[in-house]
Enzyme design. Structure first.
Site, short mmCIF file in Angstrom:
data_model
loop_
_atom_site.label_atom_id
_atom_site.label_comp_id
_atom_site.label_asym_id
_atom_site.label_seq_id
_atom_site.Cartn_x
_atom_site.Cartn_y
_atom_site.Cartn_z
N GLN A 101 0.85 -1.18 0.00
CA GLN A 101 0.00 0.00 0.00
C GLN A 101 0.89 1.24 0.00
O GLN A 101 1.75 1.41 0.88
CB GLN A 101 -0.94 0.07 1.21
CG GLN A 101 -1.97 1.20 1.00
CD GLN A 101 -2.82 1.52 2.21
OE1 GLN A 101 -2.29 1.77 3.29
NE2 GLN A 101 -4.13 1.53 2.04
N TYR A 185 -5.72 11.25 3.29
CA TYR A 185 -4.33 11.53 2.89
C TYR A 185 -4.32 12.21 1.51
O TYR A 185 -5.37 12.57 0.97
CB TYR A 185 -3.49 10.24 2.96
CG TYR A 185 -3.44 9.75 4.40
CD1 TYR A 185 -2.72 10.46 5.36
CD2 TYR A 185 -4.20 8.66 4.83
CE1 TYR A 185 -2.73 10.08 6.69
CE2 TYR A 185 -4.22 8.27 6.16
CZ TYR A 185 -3.48 8.98 7.09
OH TYR A 185 -3.50 8.62 8.42
N ARG A 232 -7.80 2.28 -2.77
CA ARG A 232 -8.63 2.18 -1.55
C ARG A 232 -9.37 3.49 -1.28
O ARG A 232 -8.77 4.57 -1.31
CB ARG A 232 -7.72 1.85 -0.36
CG ARG A 232 -8.53 1.43 0.87
CD ARG A 232 -7.67 0.86 1.97
NE ARG A 232 -8.44 -0.12 2.71
CZ ARG A 232 -8.40 -0.27 4.04
NH1 ARG A 232 -7.58 0.46 4.76
NH2 ARG A 232 -9.14 -1.18 4.63
C1 LIG Z 1 -3.54 -0.18 13.87
C2 LIG Z 1 -4.22 0.22 12.60
C3 LIG Z 1 -3.49 0.79 11.56
C4 LIG Z 1 -4.09 1.11 10.34
N1 LIG Z 1 -3.32 1.57 9.31
C5 LIG Z 1 -3.87 1.73 8.08
C6 LIG Z 1 -3.06 2.01 6.95
O1 LIG Z 1 -1.82 2.09 7.02
N2 LIG Z 1 -3.69 2.16 5.75
C7 LIG Z 1 -5.05 2.05 5.61
O2 LIG Z 1 -5.57 2.19 4.50
N3 LIG Z 1 -5.83 1.74 6.67
C8 LIG Z 1 -5.28 1.55 7.87
N4 LIG Z 1 -6.07 1.16 8.93
C9 LIG Z 1 -7.48 0.82 8.69
C10 LIG Z 1 -7.64 -0.69 8.43
O3 LIG Z 1 -7.01 -1.06 7.21
C11 LIG Z 1 -9.12 -1.12 8.34
O4 LIG Z 1 -9.75 -0.41 7.30
C12 LIG Z 1 -9.88 -0.86 9.63
O5 LIG Z 1 -9.15 -1.32 10.75
C13 LIG Z 1 -11.24 -1.54 9.59
O6 LIG Z 1 -11.12 -2.94 9.52
P1 LIG Z 1 -11.40 -3.85 10.86
O7 LIG Z 1 -12.76 -3.47 11.38
O8 LIG Z 1 -11.34 -5.27 10.33
O9 LIG Z 1 -10.32 -3.53 11.82
C14 LIG Z 1 -5.48 0.88 10.17
C15 LIG Z 1 -6.22 0.35 11.23
C16 LIG Z 1 -5.62 0.01 12.42
C17 LIG Z 1 -6.45 -0.61 13.52
#
Ligand SMILES: Cc1cc2nc3c(=O)[nH]c(=O)nc-3n(C[C@H](O)[C@H](O)[C@H](O)COP(=O)(O)O)c2cc1C
Length: 368
Positions: A101, A185, A232
């Site tokens: 990503q 972003y 995304r």
């Molecule tokens: C610790 C953490 C770091 C994340 N970093 C990113 C990231 O680098 N890029 C991104 O697009 N989303 C990031 N997200 C969002 C996740 O990719 C995801 O969309 C979000 O956690 C929802 O999914 P879940 O309900 O299964 O956790 C992050 C989420 C968490 C919890």
């Protein structure tokens, strides 16, 4: 023929997957500060999760000036390439496909988090009403500054940086590349009406505001081929103080542009999650996954608060092709096996999610 089973193999576009479980991109702040190099134990972290079908890495800077936070990795030099090559090998050794990503943080940055000589930049001089973290000031919260409005030359340079990052990603062996156009972003700053006040060819009309998305897709697809590029989106999301006057309209426009560009997949985050936490905002009536299906004919990855039952129902109904899990992967490297067997999921040690170092990152792999 490929079925819709969450756990069964699936040949989806350019991706031959061992199952339909993706690890969502998750920033973990383990890179070596100042060098932006992924930690030498990052391959262990990713390798431990390689029973997934697809692993999308944490957001990774396309250049030195793309950084926004402390200890987030980049991919713009041979030092970075060396570690990312090992990460890819560890992911592929377990049978998963590896997607990088790539991001540019734009205004979601701070001088403390940028290498010397780089300014916080954005489409327009509009500061985010949000906080960042500064390691240099001892881990305190810092207000993000008014970004410097990007010149035409600066925009062209960023596009070239995306292209260079794609070439490095290809050299590292990645199976694909995901453009981070979500969560406020740089690409979303260009797309959104509250952050893009430009009156030139990069602002104003929706067509102009999505020009950067189009151009970035075009240059990275030249390296990977369109079918190995994904993008995304976080429709209706307001994470990082991002807003659009017409959230449904801009979302549909992004999908139409993605369709027109020929990218291989769209990755949609449901609005029930805002960035890295559950959202407490009122939910839109719109079903963002169904809308993506309507306007985009390629592969569709859906993320946001999925469990096994809902994943299986969405797949069986043909609503999407792959389910991405974020937080469940934090403390459960063997998430696929746990989902399959119904074993309880472990909870992450929240204070260690973004902490540097091995603890809360790779120290518990052996204990799985
Ligand atoms: C610790 C953490 C770091 C994340 N970093 C990113 C990231 O680098 N890029 C991104 O697009 N989303 C990031 N997200 C969002 C996740 O990719 C995801 O969309 C979000 O956690 C929802 O999914 P879940 O309900 O299964 O956790 C992050 C989420 C968490 C919890």
């Amino acid at each position: 023929m490929t079925g819709t089973d969450l756990f069964g193999p699936a040949k989806l576009g350019a991706f031959d997957l061992q199952n339909r479980v993706a690890m969502a991109p998750m920033t973990r702040h383990r890179a070596l500060d100042g060098g932006w190099t992924p930690a030498d134990y990052a391959p262990d972290y990713y390798g431990a999760r390689s029973s997934a079908g697809l692993i999308i890495t944490e957001a990774t800077q396309c250049s030195a000036g793309a950084a926004g936070y402390p200890r987030t990795p980049g991919l713009w030099c041979d030092r970075h390439l060396d570690v990312w090559t090992k990460v890819v090998a560890a992911i592929q050794a377990g049978g998963a496909k590896a997607v990088l990503q790539v991001w540019h943080c734009g205004r979601i940055s701070h001088p403390d988090n940028l290498p010397t000589g780089h300014d916080v930049i954005g489409p327009s001089p509009v500061a985010a009403d949000a906080f960042n973290i500064s390691d240099k000031q001892g881990g305190v919260q810092v207000q993000m500054p008014v970004p410097m409005e990007m010149s035409e030359a600066a925009i062209e340079q960023v596009i070239a940086e995306y292209a260079q990052c794609a070439r490095y990603a290809k050299a590292a062996g990645f199976d694909g590349l995901e453009i981070h156009a979500a969560n406020g972003y740089l690409l979303e700053q260009f797309a959104s009406s509250n952050t893009n006040l430009r009156t030139d060819a990069w602002g104003g009309s929706v067509e102009n505001r999505l020009r950067l998305q189009d151009r970035v897709i075009a240059v990275v697809a030249e390296v990977f081929g369109h079918d190995r590029v994904g993008i995304r989106f976080s429709p209706f999301g307001t994470f990082n103080d991002i807003h659009d006057d017409d959230p449904l309209g801009i979302y549909i426009a992004k999908l139409k542009h993605a369709e027109r560009s020929g990218v291989g997949y769209v990755h949609v985050i449901r609005p029930s999650v805002s960035g890295n936490v559950d959202s407490d905002a009122p939910m839109p009536k719109a079903d963002v996954v169904a809308i993506a299906r309507e306007y985009f004919s390629g592969l569709l990855i859906a993320a946001g608060q999925f469990d096994r039952a809902e994943s299986e129902a969405e797949l069986a109904a043909g609503k999407c092709d792959i389910i991405a899990f974020g937080r469940p992967f934090l403390a459960n490297p063997d998430l696929v096996e746990r989902l399959k067997s119904g074993a309880p999921l472990k909870q992450p040690r929240t204070e260690l999610i973004y902490a540097g170092g091995r603890e809360g990152y790779v120290d518990d792999i052996a204990a799985v």
